[in-house]
Design an enzyme around this catalytic site. Sequence first.
Site, PDB file in Angstrom:
ATOM      1  N   TYR A 126       0.849  -1.188   0.000  1.00  0.00           N
ATOM      2  CA  TYR A 126       0.000   0.000   0.000  1.00  0.00           C
ATOM      3  C   TYR A 126       0.884   1.236   0.000  1.00  0.00           C
ATOM      4  O   TYR A 126       1.746   1.402   0.865  1.00  0.00           O
ATOM      5  CB  TYR A 126      -0.933   0.037   1.216  1.00  0.00           C
ATOM      6  CG  TYR A 126      -1.845   1.244   1.136  1.00  0.00           C
ATOM      7  CD1 TYR A 126      -2.959   1.219   0.308  1.00  0.00           C
ATOM      8  CD2 TYR A 126      -1.562   2.418   1.829  1.00  0.00           C
ATOM      9  CE1 TYR A 126      -3.777   2.330   0.183  1.00  0.00           C
ATOM     10  CE2 TYR A 126      -2.374   3.527   1.712  1.00  0.00           C
ATOM     11  CZ  TYR A 126      -3.478   3.479   0.884  1.00  0.00           C
ATOM     12  OH  TYR A 126      -4.281   4.594   0.743  1.00  0.00           O
ATOM     13  N   SER A 234       3.294   9.638  11.055  1.00  0.00           N
ATOM     14  CA  SER A 234       4.719   9.587  11.375  1.00  0.00           C
ATOM     15  C   SER A 234       5.030  10.286  12.696  1.00  0.00           C
ATOM     16  O   SER A 234       4.316  11.197  13.121  1.00  0.00           O
ATOM     17  CB  SER A 234       5.515  10.242  10.248  1.00  0.00           C
ATOM     18  OG  SER A 234       6.893  10.010  10.399  1.00  0.00           O
ATOM     19  N   GLN A 256       9.186  16.108  10.457  1.00  0.00           N
ATOM     20  CA  GLN A 256       8.153  15.139  10.828  1.00  0.00           C
ATOM     21  C   GLN A 256       6.775  15.772  10.825  1.00  0.00           C
ATOM     22  O   GLN A 256       5.793  15.173  10.393  1.00  0.00           O
ATOM     23  CB  GLN A 256       8.456  14.561  12.212  1.00  0.00           C
ATOM     24  CG  GLN A 256       9.636  13.611  12.247  1.00  0.00           C
ATOM     25  CD  GLN A 256       9.466  12.443  11.292  1.00  0.00           C
ATOM     26  OE1 GLN A 256       8.513  11.671  11.400  1.00  0.00           O
ATOM     27  NE2 GLN A 256      10.367  12.303  10.341  1.00  0.00           N
ATOM     28  N   HIS A 259       4.543  15.866   7.621  1.00  0.00           N
ATOM     29  CA  HIS A 259       3.971  14.632   7.081  1.00  0.00           C
ATOM     30  C   HIS A 259       2.449  14.665   7.105  1.00  0.00           C
ATOM     31  O   HIS A 259       1.782  14.313   6.134  1.00  0.00           O
ATOM     32  CB  HIS A 259       4.434  13.426   7.903  1.00  0.00           C
ATOM     33  CG  HIS A 259       5.671  12.773   7.385  1.00  0.00           C
ATOM     34  ND1 HIS A 259       5.718  12.077   6.215  1.00  0.00           N
ATOM     35  CD2 HIS A 259       6.921  12.706   7.897  1.00  0.00           C
ATOM     36  CE1 HIS A 259       6.937  11.607   6.017  1.00  0.00           C
ATOM     37  NE2 HIS A 259       7.692  11.979   7.024  1.00  0.00           N
ATOM     38  N   GLU A 323       8.575   5.738  16.627  1.00  0.00           N
ATOM     39  CA  GLU A 323       8.831   5.196  15.289  1.00  0.00           C
ATOM     40  C   GLU A 323      10.271   5.537  14.870  1.00  0.00           C
ATOM     41  O   GLU A 323      11.038   4.668  14.468  1.00  0.00           O
ATOM     42  CB  GLU A 323       7.844   5.799  14.295  1.00  0.00           C
ATOM     43  CG  GLU A 323       8.089   5.407  12.851  1.00  0.00           C
ATOM     44  CD  GLU A 323       7.295   6.252  11.881  1.00  0.00           C
ATOM     45  OE1 GLU A 323       7.135   5.812  10.730  1.00  0.00           O
ATOM     46  OE2 GLU A 323       6.850   7.355  12.242  1.00  0.00           O
ATOM     47  N   HIS A 324      10.611   6.814  14.926  1.00  0.00           N
ATOM     48  CA  HIS A 324      11.976   7.271  14.647  1.00  0.00           C
ATOM     49  C   HIS A 324      12.575   7.819  15.934  1.00  0.00           C
ATOM     50  O   HIS A 324      11.935   8.605  16.638  1.00  0.00           O
ATOM     51  CB  HIS A 324      11.985   8.411  13.620  1.00  0.00           C
ATOM     52  CG  HIS A 324      11.308   8.090  12.333  1.00  0.00           C
ATOM     53  ND1 HIS A 324      10.010   8.505  12.049  1.00  0.00           N
ATOM     54  CD2 HIS A 324      11.735   7.398  11.240  1.00  0.00           C
ATOM     55  CE1 HIS A 324       9.677   8.092  10.840  1.00  0.00           C
ATOM     56  NE2 HIS A 324      10.705   7.412  10.327  1.00  0.00           N
ATOM     57  N   ASP A 359      14.472   8.064   5.332  1.00  0.00           N
ATOM     58  CA  ASP A 359      13.215   8.103   4.589  1.00  0.00           C
ATOM     59  C   ASP A 359      13.431   7.828   3.109  1.00  0.00           C
ATOM     60  O   ASP A 359      12.537   7.306   2.439  1.00  0.00           O
ATOM     61  CB  ASP A 359      12.553   9.474   4.733  1.00  0.00           C
ATOM     62  CG  ASP A 359      11.844   9.651   6.063  1.00  0.00           C
ATOM     63  OD1 ASP A 359      11.617   8.646   6.749  1.00  0.00           O
ATOM     64  OD2 ASP A 359      11.506  10.802   6.411  1.00  0.00           O
ATOM     65  N   HIS A 418       0.116 -41.719  20.390  1.00  0.00           N
ATOM     66  CA  HIS A 418       1.405 -41.083  20.130  1.00  0.00           C
ATOM     67  C   HIS A 418       2.535 -41.996  20.636  1.00  0.00           C
ATOM     68  O   HIS A 418       3.544 -42.214  19.955  1.00  0.00           O
ATOM     69  CB  HIS A 418       1.501 -39.729  20.865  1.00  0.00           C
ATOM     70  CG  HIS A 418       0.805 -38.606  20.167  1.00  0.00           C
ATOM     71  ND1 HIS A 418      -0.535 -38.610  19.876  1.00  0.00           N
ATOM     72  CD2 HIS A 418       1.286 -37.416  19.709  1.00  0.00           C
ATOM     73  CE1 HIS A 418      -0.860 -37.485  19.276  1.00  0.00           C
ATOM     74  NE2 HIS A 418       0.232 -36.733  19.158  1.00  0.00           N
TER      75      HIS A 418
END
Length: 428
Positions: A126, A234, A256, A259, A323-324, A359, A418
Site C-alpha cells: 500500500y 509519522s 516530521q 507529514h 517510530e523514529h 526516509d 502417540h
Amino acid sequence: MIFKKLSELSDSDLNKLHSRGKGLADVGASVDAILENVQKNGDAAILEYAKQFDKADLKSLQVTSAEIEEAVASLDSNLLKHLRQAAENIRRFHAAQLPKEIWYIEETPGIVLGQKTIPLSKVGCYVPGGRASYPSTVLMTALPAKVAGVTEVIVCTPPLADGTVHPLTLAACKIAGVDKIFKTGGAQAIAGMAYGTQSIPQVDKIVGPGNVYVTYAKMKIRDYAEIDFPAGPSEVLIIADDFADPKMAAADILAQAEHDPNSVSVLVTPSEKLAKSVFDEVEKQSRTAKRKEIIETSLKNSAILMTGNMDECISFSNDFGPEHLQIMVSPDMEDVVLNQIQNAGSVFVGNYAPVPAGDYASGTNHVLPTSGYVRMYSGLNTAHFLKSFTIQRISKEGLGEIKDAVIDLAETEGLFEHAEAIRKRFEE
C-alpha cells in the site's frame, strides 16, 4: 506545542503523547462497511469509492504499461538517477538481511534438525497518496519483497482526480520491479488485496503505511491476509544534549510535522538552554515553511520536554516507543544512550543522521511501527516476506535416544497412540 519540564507534565499531557494514533475505534463503522462492500461487490465497489473519495471516474483499476512508460518519460533524468541511487542502497541493505535458505544441525547422533526459508507467493504494497506522492514508499515496500524472492508484488495507490497515478510513483514501481499497479487507496485498497476482486489478486500479505482508515482495515482483514504491523501518522523522538545543533533539531521536528496533521514530534533533553533554543527555532522556521498549515496542526500534538538528567530522557523514550529515534548527543555519549534503547523503530545517531536520510536514500527501511507498537513489532525488513518450516531427519538409532522421553511425555498427556507410534518402530 507542549514546552515543559517532564516532571511537570499533567496526566492529560502524558496521555495525549502516549495515546497518539490509536483512535481506530472512531472509524470502525465506516471502514467495516467499506470492507463488506468490496468483499461482496469487488471492482464495482472500488470504482465507486474512487468517484466518492478521489473524485476520479475510472474505467479500469489496473495501470497499463503505456501509462508507466509515459510517466517515466515525463520525468527529469536527474530525478530518475536519484531514485535509482536510493533503490540500489535499499536493495543492498535488505539483501544483507537475508537468512540462509536452508540449514541443519546435528542435535545428537542420528537426529539432524534444520530449517528451510522460502518467500511468500504474493504480496500487496500500500502506497499512500493524496497530500503528496510517495515514490520512496514504493521502494521501501516493493524492493525488500523482490529481494526476498516474492513471486508477485502488486501496488495499490490512490489515483489523482484525472484518473492517473503520480508519475513519480509509477517510475518507482518500474525501478522496483513491481508486477501490477492498481488505482485505489484507503480501506477499499486493503479490502481489494485481502479478498481479491475481478482485477486485484488476493495476496498473502499486505505491507505499507497509511492513515487511520488504512490501519484499521489492515487490522480487520487478518483472517484473509497477514500484515506487517500498524503504521499510522509519522512520529519522531529526539534525545539531545548541548552538543545538538538547535537549528538542526528544530528542522527535524518540522520535517516530521509536515507529514500529516496527526504527526508527533518530541524532543527530550536535560538542557534547558537547548530546549529554549530549539523551541525558538521551531517558531522561527515554521513561519516560512511551505506546508505551514499541516505543520501548525501537527505541532499541537508535539512537545519539547526538559528532564533532570540523561537517564530520564532514555527512560521516557523507552516508554514512548518512537517510530523514529534521533540521538543527538556528544560523541562520547552516543553509545551510552544507544545501548540503553529498548523500543524504537529506527535509530539515527549523530547531528548528521536526520530521519529524512532514512526516509529516502541511506538504505534502511522507513516503513515502521508507530503509536508505541515498536514494543512488539520490528520495522519492515526482508523477514516480513519470508516464511520458514522445520525439517527433521531421524535414524532408528537417533529415535532410540529419545523414545523413552517421548513415550513417557505422550502417555502423561493422555495421548497413548502417540506413544504407540514410537513403540511400533522398535518391535521385533
